[in-house]
Write a protein that holds these residues in place. Structure first.
Motif, PDB file in Angstrom:
ATOM      1  N   SER A   1      33.644  51.557  56.945  1.00 31.15           N
ATOM      2  CA  SER A   1      33.610  51.943  58.349  1.00 31.15           C
ATOM      3  C   SER A   1      34.589  51.120  59.161  1.00 31.15           C
ATOM      4  N   LEU A   2      34.717  49.833  58.822  1.00 31.07           N
ATOM      5  CA  LEU A   2      35.643  48.960  59.535  1.00 31.07           C
ATOM      6  C   LEU A   2      37.079  49.413  59.349  1.00 31.07           C
ATOM      7  N   ALA A   3      37.376  49.927  58.161  1.00 31.89           N
ATOM      8  CA  ALA A   3      38.732  50.405  57.908  1.00 31.89           C
ATOM      9  C   ALA A   3      39.095  51.493  58.891  1.00 31.89           C
ATOM     10  N   ALA A   4      38.100  52.301  59.290  1.00 33.40           N
ATOM     11  CA  ALA A   4      38.357  53.396  60.201  1.00 33.40           C
ATOM     12  C   ALA A   4      38.751  52.895  61.581  1.00 33.40           C
ATOM     13  N   VAL A   5      38.344  51.672  61.943  1.00 31.89           N
ATOM     14  CA  VAL A   5      38.718  51.122  63.239  1.00 31.89           C
ATOM     15  C   VAL A   5      39.771  50.038  63.097  1.00 31.89           C
ATOM     16  N   GLY A   6      40.373  49.942  61.909  1.00 27.08           N
ATOM     17  CA  GLY A   6      41.488  49.035  61.715  1.00 27.08           C
ATOM     18  C   GLY A   6      41.117  47.626  61.375  1.00 27.08           C
ATOM     19  N   LEU A   7      39.868  47.402  60.887  1.00 21.68           N
ATOM     20  CA  LEU A   7      39.435  46.042  60.550  1.00 21.68           C
ATOM     21  C   LEU A   7      38.811  46.039  59.167  1.00 21.68           C
ATOM     22  N   ALA A   8      39.569  46.431  58.167  1.00 18.20           N
ATOM     23  CA  ALA A   8      39.037  46.474  56.804  1.00 18.20           C
ATOM     24  C   ALA A   8      38.648  45.083  56.345  1.00 18.20           C
ATOM     25  N   ALA A   9      37.491  44.973  55.679  1.00 19.21           N
ATOM     26  CA  ALA A   9      37.019  43.675  55.201  1.00 19.21           C
ATOM     27  C   ALA A   9      37.501  43.433  53.791  1.00 19.21           C
ATOM     28  N   PRO A  10      38.250  42.353  53.536  1.00 23.80           N
ATOM     29  CA  PRO A  10      38.730  42.071  52.179  1.00 23.80           C
ATOM     30  C   PRO A  10      37.565  41.843  51.230  1.00 23.80           C
ATOM     31  N   ALA A  11      37.744  42.249  49.988  1.00 20.28           N
ATOM     32  CA  ALA A  11      36.718  42.006  48.970  1.00 20.28           C
ATOM     33  C   ALA A  11      36.592  40.511  48.715  1.00 20.28           C
ATOM     34  N   THR A  12      35.377  40.070  48.456  1.00 22.39           N
ATOM     35  CA  THR A  12      35.111  38.652  48.235  1.00 22.39           C
ATOM     36  C   THR A  12      34.669  38.427  46.804  1.00 22.39           C
ATOM     37  N   ALA A  13      35.289  37.492  46.125  1.00 28.51           N
ATOM     38  CA  ALA A  13      34.889  37.182  44.748  1.00 28.51           C
ATOM     39  C   ALA A  13      33.507  36.566  44.747  1.00 28.51           C
ATOM     40  N   ARG A  14      32.663  37.001  43.825  1.00 21.19           N
ATOM     41  CA  ARG A  14      31.298  36.506  43.740  1.00 21.19           C
ATOM     42  C   ARG A  14      31.155  35.582  42.544  1.00 21.19           C
ATOM     43  N   PRO A  15      30.535  34.417  42.708  1.00 18.87           N
ATOM     44  CA  PRO A  15      30.362  33.508  41.575  1.00 18.87           C
ATOM     45  C   PRO A  15      29.566  34.165  40.468  1.00 18.87           C
ATOM     46  N   ARG A  16      29.922  33.893  39.234  1.00 18.55           N
ATOM     47  CA  ARG A  16      29.218  34.450  38.091  1.00 18.55           C
ATOM     48  C   ARG A  16      28.875  33.335  37.117  1.00 18.55           C
ATOM     49  N   LEU A  17      27.847  33.584  36.314  1.00 26.06           N
ATOM     50  CA  LEU A  17      27.520  32.624  35.273  1.00 26.06           C
ATOM     51  C   LEU A  17      28.640  32.595  34.246  1.00 26.06           C
ATOM     52  N   GLN A  18      28.840  31.432  33.650  1.00 26.69           N
ATOM     53  CA  GLN A  18      29.864  31.289  32.630  1.00 26.69           C
ATOM     54  C   GLN A  18      29.525  32.174  31.433  1.00 26.69           C
ATOM     55  N   ASP A  19      30.560  32.754  30.860  1.00 28.47           N
ATOM     56  CA  ASP A  19      30.346  33.563  29.656  1.00 28.47           C
ATOM     57  C   ASP A  19      29.882  32.662  28.527  1.00 28.47           C
ATOM     58  N   ARG A  20      28.828  33.083  27.857  1.00 26.75           N
ATOM     59  CA  ARG A  20      28.281  32.312  26.741  1.00 26.75           C
ATOM     60  C   ARG A  20      28.097  33.232  25.553  1.00 26.75           C
ATOM     61  N   PRO A  21      28.177  32.689  24.334  1.00 27.32           N
ATOM     62  CA  PRO A  21      27.881  33.514  23.160  1.00 27.32           C
ATOM     63  C   PRO A  21      26.438  33.969  23.199  1.00 27.32           C
ATOM     64  N   ARG A  22      26.149  35.087  22.563  1.00 27.71           N
ATOM     65  CA  ARG A  22      24.803  35.630  22.530  1.00 27.71           C
ATOM     66  C   ARG A  22      23.840  34.611  21.924  1.00 27.71           C
ATOM     67  N   TYR A  23      22.708  34.402  22.586  1.00 30.92           N
ATOM     68  CA  TYR A  23      21.712  33.435  22.135  1.00 30.92           C
ATOM     69  C   TYR A  23      20.761  34.124  21.161  1.00 30.92           C
ATOM     70  N   ASP A  24      20.611  33.566  19.964  1.00 33.55           N
ATOM     71  CA  ASP A  24      19.739  34.189  18.965  1.00 33.55           C
ATOM     72  C   ASP A  24      18.569  33.295  18.566  1.00 33.55           C
ATOM     73  N   GLY A  25      18.361  32.180  19.281  1.00 34.85           N
ATOM     74  CA  GLY A  25      17.225  31.309  18.995  1.00 34.85           C
ATOM     75  C   GLY A  25      15.951  31.830  19.650  1.00 34.85           C
ATOM     76  N   LEU A  26      14.839  31.163  19.384  1.00 37.09           N
ATOM     77  CA  LEU A  26      13.569  31.551  19.987  1.00 37.09           C
ATOM     78  C   LEU A  26      13.612  31.315  21.500  1.00 37.09           C
ATOM     79  N   LYS A  27      13.212  32.312  22.257  1.00 39.71           N
ATOM     80  CA  LYS A  27      13.229  32.204  23.706  1.00 39.71           C
ATOM     81  C   LYS A  27      11.914  31.615  24.215  1.00 39.71           C
ATOM     82  N   LYS A  28      12.024  30.611  25.073  1.00 39.27           N
ATOM     83  CA  LYS A  28      10.856  30.042  25.719  1.00 39.27           C
ATOM     84  C   LYS A  28      10.581  30.805  27.016  1.00 39.27           C
TER      85      LYS A  28
END
Length: 297
Positions: free
Chosen positions: A16-43
């Motif tokens: 909607s902001l783009a329509a009035v000339g104020l487009a909001a830039p996309a913001t990078a969102r923090p993510r968890l670090q990539d980890r190998p698949r866990y195959d141990g017993l889950k607590k």
């Protein structure tokens, strides 16, 4: 449409902001670090609702941080996250209690405000774009549910900078606002996500001191039924010691659980694994009973 309806404040999306000339830039969102698949017993682990006073955002911050930490632990893959800390067949082994201890929604930044024109002149509105840096700090306690003892404490700080845009109509009748961005997408929410990414590894470190355990749901001639299955990475052939709870020792002054006497009565071996339960056979000692505790050998 009434003047009251026109005068209510609306928060517009980036499109909607783009329509009035104020487009909001996309913001990078923090993510968890990539980890190998866990195959141990889950607590099993549970997340209690965060504590957050009005000075640090109140219930909005508390609910947002609780939801994000819960999701982060689920996505991490090392735990089975359950509701509540005790009671029921899927009781958690440990519970995380958190509090927001520092909250700076706009630690620094700059902005541009526009008033009047098509938005402001006719409807009393305004549009703005601003850059914000947010800081949030959380303190965590990991508690052993069976004893009530604190296993570990930790803290984590998160920071995030974001450029946000906003256009809206002012509600002239009381100056209130309708709507709003979802907590996670705000700069303070993104800072909270950054803190949570750091906190997950600290929680995992503390959970190393918590023994994996399950419980006997039922015992019959065709096998011993356990409340742990593929959802907790149980595999056929796993051997487990069977422990029977005895006296619960509590502090007479505070009522705090100091210890639970446990007696080892035998061993079982998992034969069949289903989604949320397993069936085992007795390989040593006496037959288990409903409520007996199973621990990995």
């Amino acid at each position: 449409m009434t003047d009251l309806t026109l005068n209510r404040r609306l928060v517009l999306s980036g499109a909607s902001l783009a329509a009035v000339g104020l487009a909001a830039p996309a913001t990078a969102r923090p993510r968890l670090q990539d980890r190998p698949r866990y195959d141990g017993l889950k607590k099993t682990i549970a997340v209690d609702t965060f504590r957050a006073t009005e000075a640090v955002g109140g219930s909005v911050t508390a609910d947002g941080m609780t939801a994000m930490l819960t999701q982060a632990l689920v996505e991490d893959g090392r735990f089975l996250v359950v509701e509540g800390g005790d009671g029921g067949p899927m009781a958690a082994s440990a519970i995380v209690r958190g509090a927001v201890t520092k909250y700076e929604a706009a630690a620094g930044g700059s902005g541009l405000n526009i008033s009047g024109g098509p938005l402001g002149g006719l409807l009393g509105g305004r549009a703005s774009t601003r850059s914000q840096t947010a800081v949030i700090e959380i303190a965590l306690r990991l508690i052993d549910v069976s004893t009530g003892q604190v296993i570990s404490t930790s803290s984590a700080e998160g920071r995030a900078s974001a450029r946000t845009s906003e256009a809206g109509l002012v509600e002239n009748y009381g100056g209130g606002r309708l709507g709003g961005e979802i907590f996670r997408t705000t700069p303070i929410g993104q800072a909270g996500q950054d803190a949570i990414v750091r906190a997950v590894d600290q929680i995992a470190s503390g959970m190393r001191r918590v023994a994996w355990s399950a419980m006997v749901v039922d015992a019959a001639q065709n096998g011993v039924y356990l409340n742990a299955g593929a959802d907790r990475n149980v595999q056929p052939g796993l051997t487990l010691s069977v422990w029977r709870p005895g006296r619960t020792l509590t502090d007479p002054g505070t009522g705090e659980v100091l210890d639970v006497e446990m007696s080892r009565i035998g061993r079982v071996r998992v034969e069949t694994v289903r989604d949320r339960l397993s069936i085992a056979s007795v390989i040593e000692g006496e037959p288990p009973m409903r409520g007996d505790v199973l621990k990995a050998d």
